[in-house]
Motif scaffolding. Structure first.
Motif, short mmCIF file in Angstrom:
data_model
loop_
_atom_site.label_atom_id
_atom_site.label_comp_id
_atom_site.label_asym_id
_atom_site.label_seq_id
_atom_site.Cartn_x
_atom_site.Cartn_y
_atom_site.Cartn_z
N LEU A 64 -26.71 0.63 26.81
CA LEU A 64 -26.54 0.84 28.25
C LEU A 64 -25.50 1.92 28.53
CD1 LEU A 64 -27.18 0.00 31.18
CD2 LEU A 64 -25.32 -1.66 30.98
N LEU A 65 -24.46 1.96 27.71
CA LEU A 65 -23.37 2.92 27.92
C LEU A 65 -23.59 4.22 27.17
CD1 LEU A 65 -20.44 0.37 27.75
CD2 LEU A 65 -21.40 1.46 29.80
N ASN A 66 -24.80 4.39 26.64
CA ASN A 66 -25.17 5.63 25.93
C ASN A 66 -24.31 5.87 24.69
OD1 ASN A 66 -27.00 7.72 25.71
ND2 ASN A 66 -25.69 9.17 26.79
N HIS A 67 -24.00 4.77 23.96
CA HIS A 67 -23.22 4.87 22.73
C HIS A 67 -23.94 4.23 21.54
CE1 HIS A 67 -19.34 6.57 23.97
NE2 HIS A 67 -19.62 6.03 25.15
N LEU A 68 -25.22 3.98 21.68
CA LEU A 68 -25.96 3.34 20.60
C LEU A 68 -25.96 4.20 19.34
CD1 LEU A 68 -27.58 0.83 19.87
CD2 LEU A 68 -29.63 2.00 20.67
N GLU A 69 -26.05 5.49 19.48
CA GLU A 69 -26.08 6.39 18.32
C GLU A 69 -24.80 6.33 17.50
OE1 GLU A 69 -28.60 8.24 16.97
OE2 GLU A 69 -29.80 7.11 18.42
N ASP A 70 -23.71 5.87 18.09
CA ASP A 70 -22.45 5.74 17.35
C ASP A 70 -22.61 4.81 16.15
OD1 ASP A 70 -21.42 7.35 19.32
OD2 ASP A 70 -20.23 5.78 20.27
N PHE A 71 -23.54 3.87 16.24
CA PHE A 71 -23.73 2.91 15.15
C PHE A 71 -24.45 3.53 13.95
CE2 PHE A 71 -22.76 0.20 18.68
CZ PHE A 71 -22.04 -0.83 18.12
N ASN A 72 -25.08 4.66 14.13
CA ASN A 72 -25.75 5.33 13.01
C ASN A 72 -24.76 5.80 11.94
OD1 ASN A 72 -28.50 5.09 13.55
ND2 ASN A 72 -28.43 6.80 14.98
N LYS A 73 -23.51 5.92 12.30
CA LYS A 73 -22.49 6.39 11.35
C LYS A 73 -22.03 5.28 10.41
CE LYS A 73 -20.88 9.65 14.77
NZ LYS A 73 -19.82 9.94 15.74
N LEU A 74 -22.28 4.03 10.77
CA LEU A 74 -21.83 2.91 9.95
C LEU A 74 -22.62 2.83 8.65
CD1 LEU A 74 -21.48 0.08 12.60
CD2 LEU A 74 -19.66 1.38 11.51
N PHE A 75 -21.94 2.52 7.59
CA PHE A 75 -22.53 2.26 6.28
C PHE A 75 -23.31 3.45 5.71
CE2 PHE A 75 -22.62 -1.93 8.55
CZ PHE A 75 -21.46 -2.40 7.98
N GLN A 76 -22.98 4.66 6.14
CA GLN A 76 -23.60 5.86 5.57
C GLN A 76 -22.95 6.13 4.23
OE1 GLN A 76 -26.11 7.86 6.62
NE2 GLN A 76 -26.49 6.50 8.34
N ALA A 77 -23.75 6.48 3.25
CA ALA A 77 -23.22 6.83 1.93
C ALA A 77 -22.41 8.12 2.05
CB ALA A 77 -24.35 7.01 0.94
N GLN A 78 -21.28 8.12 1.38
CA GLN A 78 -20.44 9.30 1.34
C GLN A 78 -20.52 9.89 -0.06
OE1 GLN A 78 -16.53 8.12 2.51
NE2 GLN A 78 -17.17 7.45 4.53
N ASP A 79 -20.16 11.15 -0.19
CA ASP A 79 -20.22 11.79 -1.49
C ASP A 79 -19.29 11.13 -2.50
OD1 ASP A 79 -22.11 13.60 -0.61
OD2 ASP A 79 -20.62 15.09 -0.05
N ASP A 80 -18.08 10.81 -2.08
CA ASP A 80 -17.10 10.22 -2.99
C ASP A 80 -16.98 8.72 -2.71
OD1 ASP A 80 -15.05 9.58 -4.70
OD2 ASP A 80 -13.50 10.60 -3.53
N GLN A 81 -17.55 7.91 -3.58
CA GLN A 81 -17.52 6.46 -3.42
C GLN A 81 -16.47 5.81 -4.32
OE1 GLN A 81 -19.53 4.59 -1.23
NE2 GLN A 81 -19.94 6.61 -0.42
N SER A 82 -15.65 6.59 -5.00
CA SER A 82 -14.71 6.02 -5.97
C SER A 82 -13.73 5.05 -5.32
CB SER A 82 -13.95 7.13 -6.70
OG SER A 82 -13.21 7.90 -5.77
N HIS A 83 -13.28 5.32 -4.10
CA HIS A 83 -12.34 4.41 -3.46
C HIS A 83 -12.98 3.06 -3.16
CE1 HIS A 83 -14.48 6.23 -0.10
NE2 HIS A 83 -14.09 5.22 0.63
N ILE A 84 -14.25 3.02 -2.87
CA ILE A 84 -14.96 1.77 -2.63
C ILE A 84 -15.19 1.04 -3.94
CG2 ILE A 84 -17.12 0.74 -1.82
CD1 ILE A 84 -17.21 2.96 0.29
N GLU A 85 -15.60 1.78 -4.96
CA GLU A 85 -15.83 1.17 -6.28
C GLU A 85 -14.56 0.53 -6.81
OE1 GLU A 85 -17.54 4.20 -8.71
OE2 GLU A 85 -19.31 4.40 -7.44
N ASN A 86 -13.40 1.13 -6.54
CA ASN A 86 -12.12 0.58 -6.99
C ASN A 86 -11.81 -0.78 -6.36
OD1 ASN A 86 -11.58 2.69 -8.71
ND2 ASN A 86 -10.40 3.83 -7.20
#
Length: 92
Positions: A64-86
Motif C-alpha cells: 500500500l505504501l509503495n515499498h513492497l520492492e524493498d523486500f526483494n533485497k532480503l536474502f540476496q546472495a552476495q559475492d563474499d559469503q565468508s562472514h556468514i559461513e564463519n
C-alpha cells in the motif's frame, strides 16, 4: 556467541515507528490504513505499538505504501559469503 548490532526486537520496533510516521505523514488514520491495505485494525494497532505483525500483513502494508520492492533485497546472495559461513563454523 551470537552478536549483532541490532536485535530483531529493536528492528521490529524501528520498522513500526517508521511505518507509523509515514502513515501520519500521509494523513491516514489507522482505520483508513487497515481498510485500504486489507490488514485488520487490531493487527495494525498491535504492529504500531509493539512491532509484532505477520509477514503477510507487513507485505500488505508495504504494498500500500509503495515499498513492497524493498523486500526483494532480503536474502540476496552476495559475492563474499565468508562472514556468514564463519557464523556457522566458529566455536565448533
Amino acid at each position: 556467541m551470537y552478536s549483532v548490532s541490532t536485535t530483531p526486537y529493536e528492528m521490529s520496533k524501528a520498522l513500526a515507528e517508521r511505518h507509523k510516521a509515514l502513515r501520519k505523514r500521509l494523513k491516514l488514520s489507522q482505520s483508513e490504513m487497515a481498510e485500504r491495505s486489507g490488514v485488520s485494525l487490531g493487527s495494525l494497532k498491535r504492529f504500531e505499538s509493539t512491532g509484532k505483525i505477520s509477514l503477510e500483513s507487513l507485505l500488505k502494508l508495504a504494498h500500500l505504501l509503495n515499498h513492497l520492492e524493498d523486500f526483494n533485497k532480503l536474502f540476496q546472495a552476495q559475492d563474499d559469503q565468508s562472514h556468514i559461513e564463519n557464523l556457522f563454523t566458529s566455536n565448533l
